[in-house]
Design a protein around this motif. Structure first.
Motif, PDB file in Angstrom:
ATOM      1  N   LYS A   1      27.662  78.646  47.679  1.00  0.00           N
ATOM      2  CA  LYS A   1      29.029  78.185  47.490  1.00  0.00           C
ATOM      3  C   LYS A   1      29.588  77.626  48.797  1.00  0.00           C
ATOM      4  CE  LYS A   1      32.637  81.009  47.571  1.00  0.00           C
ATOM      5  NZ  LYS A   1      33.564  82.064  47.254  1.00  0.00           N
ATOM      6  N   ASP A   2      29.440  78.376  49.875  1.00  0.00           N
ATOM      7  CA  ASP A   2      29.971  77.934  51.163  1.00  0.00           C
ATOM      8  C   ASP A   2      29.319  76.636  51.620  1.00  0.00           C
ATOM      9  OD1 ASP A   2      31.666  80.116  51.226  1.00  0.00           O
ATOM     10  OD2 ASP A   2      30.307  81.331  52.438  1.00  0.00           O
ATOM     11  N   ALA A   3      28.014  76.504  51.382  1.00  0.00           N
ATOM     12  CA  ALA A   3      27.305  75.282  51.774  1.00  0.00           C
ATOM     13  C   ALA A   3      27.832  74.077  50.998  1.00  0.00           C
ATOM     14  CB  ALA A   3      25.808  75.441  51.544  1.00  0.00           C
ATOM     15  N   LEU A   4      28.102  74.265  49.716  1.00  0.00           N
ATOM     16  CA  LEU A   4      28.642  73.180  48.901  1.00  0.00           C
ATOM     17  C   LEU A   4      30.024  72.751  49.398  1.00  0.00           C
ATOM     18  CD1 LEU A   4      28.477  71.293  46.452  1.00  0.00           C
ATOM     19  CD2 LEU A   4      29.400  73.167  45.067  1.00  0.00           C
ATOM     20  N   ILE A   5      30.849  73.731  49.724  1.00  0.00           N
ATOM     21  CA  ILE A   5      32.189  73.431  50.235  1.00  0.00           C
ATOM     22  C   ILE A   5      32.106  72.701  51.565  1.00  0.00           C
ATOM     23  CG2 ILE A   5      34.321  74.476  51.115  1.00  0.00           C
ATOM     24  CD1 ILE A   5      33.922  76.649  48.917  1.00  0.00           C
ATOM     25  N   GLU A   6      31.248  73.162  52.442  1.00  0.00           N
ATOM     26  CA  GLU A   6      31.085  72.491  53.738  1.00  0.00           C
ATOM     27  C   GLU A   6      30.560  71.067  53.563  1.00  0.00           C
ATOM     28  OE1 GLU A   6      32.172  73.181  56.825  1.00  0.00           O
ATOM     29  OE2 GLU A   6      33.169  74.785  55.715  1.00  0.00           O
ATOM     30  N   GLU A   7      29.635  70.891  52.636  1.00  0.00           N
ATOM     31  CA  GLU A   7      29.103  69.551  52.358  1.00  0.00           C
ATOM     32  C   GLU A   7      30.211  68.631  51.866  1.00  0.00           C
ATOM     33  OE1 GLU A   7      26.126  66.727  52.381  1.00  0.00           O
ATOM     34  OE2 GLU A   7      25.903  68.809  53.009  1.00  0.00           O
ATOM     35  N   LEU A   8      31.040  69.146  50.986  1.00  0.00           N
ATOM     36  CA  LEU A   8      32.156  68.352  50.471  1.00  0.00           C
ATOM     37  C   LEU A   8      33.133  67.994  51.588  1.00  0.00           C
ATOM     38  CD1 LEU A   8      33.689  67.113  48.073  1.00  0.00           C
ATOM     39  CD2 LEU A   8      34.793  69.322  47.757  1.00  0.00           C
ATOM     40  N   LYS A   9      33.443  68.952  52.437  1.00  0.00           N
ATOM     41  CA  LYS A   9      34.394  68.711  53.519  1.00  0.00           C
ATOM     42  C   LYS A   9      33.908  67.679  54.524  1.00  0.00           C
ATOM     43  CE  LYS A   9      36.874  73.104  53.610  1.00  0.00           C
ATOM     44  NZ  LYS A   9      37.149  74.296  54.430  1.00  0.00           N
ATOM     45  N   THR A  10      32.599  67.544  54.663  1.00  0.00           N
ATOM     46  CA  THR A  10      32.068  66.602  55.649  1.00  0.00           C
ATOM     47  C   THR A  10      31.688  65.251  55.044  1.00  0.00           C
ATOM     48  OG1 THR A  10      29.836  67.507  55.409  1.00  0.00           O
ATOM     49  CG2 THR A  10      31.222  68.446  57.150  1.00  0.00           C
ATOM     50  N   CYS A  11      31.758  65.119  53.724  1.00  0.00           N
ATOM     51  CA  CYS A  11      31.353  63.842  53.119  1.00  0.00           C
ATOM     52  C   CYS A  11      32.408  62.759  53.366  1.00  0.00           C
ATOM     53  CB  CYS A  11      31.063  64.004  51.626  1.00  0.00           C
ATOM     54  SG  CYS A  11      32.503  64.029  50.567  1.00  0.00           S
ATOM     55  N   SER A  12      31.964  61.526  53.348  1.00  0.00           N
ATOM     56  CA  SER A  12      32.847  60.407  53.675  1.00  0.00           C
ATOM     57  C   SER A  12      34.000  60.255  52.685  1.00  0.00           C
ATOM     58  CB  SER A  12      32.048  59.111  53.755  1.00  0.00           C
ATOM     59  OG  SER A  12      31.488  58.795  52.495  1.00  0.00           O
ATOM     60  N   VAL A  13      33.774  60.602  51.431  1.00  0.00           N
ATOM     61  CA  VAL A  13      34.836  60.478  50.423  1.00  0.00           C
ATOM     62  C   VAL A  13      36.003  61.398  50.778  1.00  0.00           C
ATOM     63  CG1 VAL A  13      35.415  60.890  47.990  1.00  0.00           C
ATOM     64  CG2 VAL A  13      33.272  59.755  48.589  1.00  0.00           C
ATOM     65  N   TYR A  14      35.686  62.638  51.127  1.00  0.00           N
ATOM     66  CA  TYR A  14      36.735  63.594  51.487  1.00  0.00           C
ATOM     67  C   TYR A  14      37.394  63.214  52.807  1.00  0.00           C
ATOM     68  CZ  TYR A  14      39.143  67.999  52.353  1.00  0.00           C
ATOM     69  OH  TYR A  14      40.104  68.951  52.612  1.00  0.00           O
ATOM     70  N   GLN A  15      36.597  62.783  53.771  1.00  0.00           N
ATOM     71  CA  GLN A  15      37.146  62.371  55.065  1.00  0.00           C
ATOM     72  C   GLN A  15      38.110  61.191  54.903  1.00  0.00           C
ATOM     73  OE1 GLN A  15      36.827  64.017  58.031  1.00  0.00           O
ATOM     74  NE2 GLN A  15      35.873  65.529  56.687  1.00  0.00           N
ATOM     75  N   THR A  16      37.765  60.254  54.043  1.00  0.00           N
ATOM     76  CA  THR A  16      38.649  59.118  53.786  1.00  0.00           C
ATOM     77  C   THR A  16      39.942  59.600  53.147  1.00  0.00           C
ATOM     78  OG1 THR A  16      36.794  57.602  53.556  1.00  0.00           O
ATOM     79  CG2 THR A  16      38.877  56.927  52.546  1.00  0.00           C
ATOM     80  N   PHE A  17      39.834  60.528  52.186  1.00  0.00           N
ATOM     81  CA  PHE A  17      41.025  61.089  51.560  1.00  0.00           C
ATOM     82  C   PHE A  17      41.936  61.736  52.606  1.00  0.00           C
ATOM     83  CE2 PHE A  17      43.180  64.804  49.780  1.00  0.00           C
ATOM     84  CZ  PHE A  17      44.014  64.187  48.861  1.00  0.00           C
ATOM     85  N   LEU A  18      41.357  62.498  53.529  1.00  0.00           N
ATOM     86  CA  LEU A  18      42.156  63.132  54.578  1.00  0.00           C
ATOM     87  C   LEU A  18      42.829  62.098  55.477  1.00  0.00           C
ATOM     88  CD1 LEU A  18      39.874  66.113  55.693  1.00  0.00           C
ATOM     89  CD2 LEU A  18      41.906  66.199  54.224  1.00  0.00           C
ATOM     90  N   GLU A  19      42.108  61.042  55.809  1.00  0.00           N
ATOM     91  CA  GLU A  19      42.668  59.973  56.649  1.00  0.00           C
ATOM     92  C   GLU A  19      43.851  59.303  55.963  1.00  0.00           C
ATOM     93  OE1 GLU A  19      39.487  57.267  57.568  1.00  0.00           O
ATOM     94  OE2 GLU A  19      38.289  58.870  58.478  1.00  0.00           O
ATOM     95  N   LYS A  20      43.692  59.003  54.685  1.00  0.00           N
ATOM     96  CA  LYS A  20      44.764  58.325  53.946  1.00  0.00           C
ATOM     97  C   LYS A  20      45.953  59.256  53.739  1.00  0.00           C
ATOM     98  CE  LYS A  20      42.314  54.736  54.015  1.00  0.00           C
ATOM     99  NZ  LYS A  20      42.614  53.722  55.018  1.00  0.00           N
ATOM    100  N   SER A  21      45.693  60.553  53.567  1.00  0.00           N
ATOM    101  CA  SER A  21      46.779  61.529  53.463  1.00  0.00           C
ATOM    102  C   SER A  21      47.550  61.604  54.781  1.00  0.00           C
ATOM    103  CB  SER A  21      46.230  62.912  53.116  1.00  0.00           C
ATOM    104  OG  SER A  21      45.674  62.921  51.837  1.00  0.00           O
ATOM    105  N   ALA A  22      46.824  61.579  55.884  1.00  0.00           N
ATOM    106  CA  ALA A  22      47.459  61.631  57.204  1.00  0.00           C
ATOM    107  C   ALA A  22      48.341  60.401  57.436  1.00  0.00           C
ATOM    108  CB  ALA A  22      46.399  61.741  58.291  1.00  0.00           C
ATOM    109  N   GLU A  23      47.912  59.253  56.932  1.00  0.00           N
ATOM    110  CA  GLU A  23      48.741  58.056  57.058  1.00  0.00           C
ATOM    111  C   GLU A  23      50.045  58.222  56.284  1.00  0.00           C
ATOM    112  OE1 GLU A  23      46.754  54.315  56.301  1.00  0.00           O
ATOM    113  OE2 GLU A  23      44.957  55.025  57.320  1.00  0.00           O
ATOM    114  N   LEU A  24      49.965  58.819  55.113  1.00  0.00           N
ATOM    115  CA  LEU A  24      51.183  59.062  54.334  1.00  0.00           C
ATOM    116  C   LEU A  24      52.078  60.106  54.996  1.00  0.00           C
ATOM    117  CD1 LEU A  24      50.285  59.050  50.526  1.00  0.00           C
ATOM    118  CD2 LEU A  24      51.819  57.518  51.742  1.00  0.00           C
TER     119      LEU A  24
END
Length: 105
Positions: A1-24
């Protein structure tokens, strides 16, 4: 479970979401508009509309189009959709590969 969560947190899709949220985050008024349309959209699909489906759908569509004319909002919604699709695909993949006995589907 933890590995899946870490993988999701480091993937480009999630990183882009965080970047766009930060812009807002830099513009609380835009966040307010985004959250209003998200809430209205959710309520529409969850509870329907007393004003009639077609009319309300047209109103939401017009408002969304207007909001998405703003590049920051448009990019946020695109990133949010990409993240939602990624999570949906993960859930589908899990359900296809575990024994869950849901014969009603």
């Amino acid at each position: 479970k933890d590995a899946l969560i870490e993988e999701l947190k480091t993937c480009s899709v999630y990183q882009t979401f965080l970047e766009k949220s930060a812009e807002l985050d830099k513009d609380p008024e835009k966040w307010k508009l985004v959250n209003e349309i998200r809430r209205e959209n959710y309520e529409f699909y969850k509870f329907g509309s007393p004003d009639g489906y077609d009319q309300r759908m047209e109103e939401l569509s017009t408002r969304m189009e207007s909001l998405r004319a703003d590049q920051i909002i448009d990019e946020f919604f695109a990133a949010e959709l990409a993240l939602c699709r990624l999570v949906q695909n993960l859930v589908l993949e899990l359900m296809e590969n575990i024994e869950f006995n849901v014969d009603i589907l």
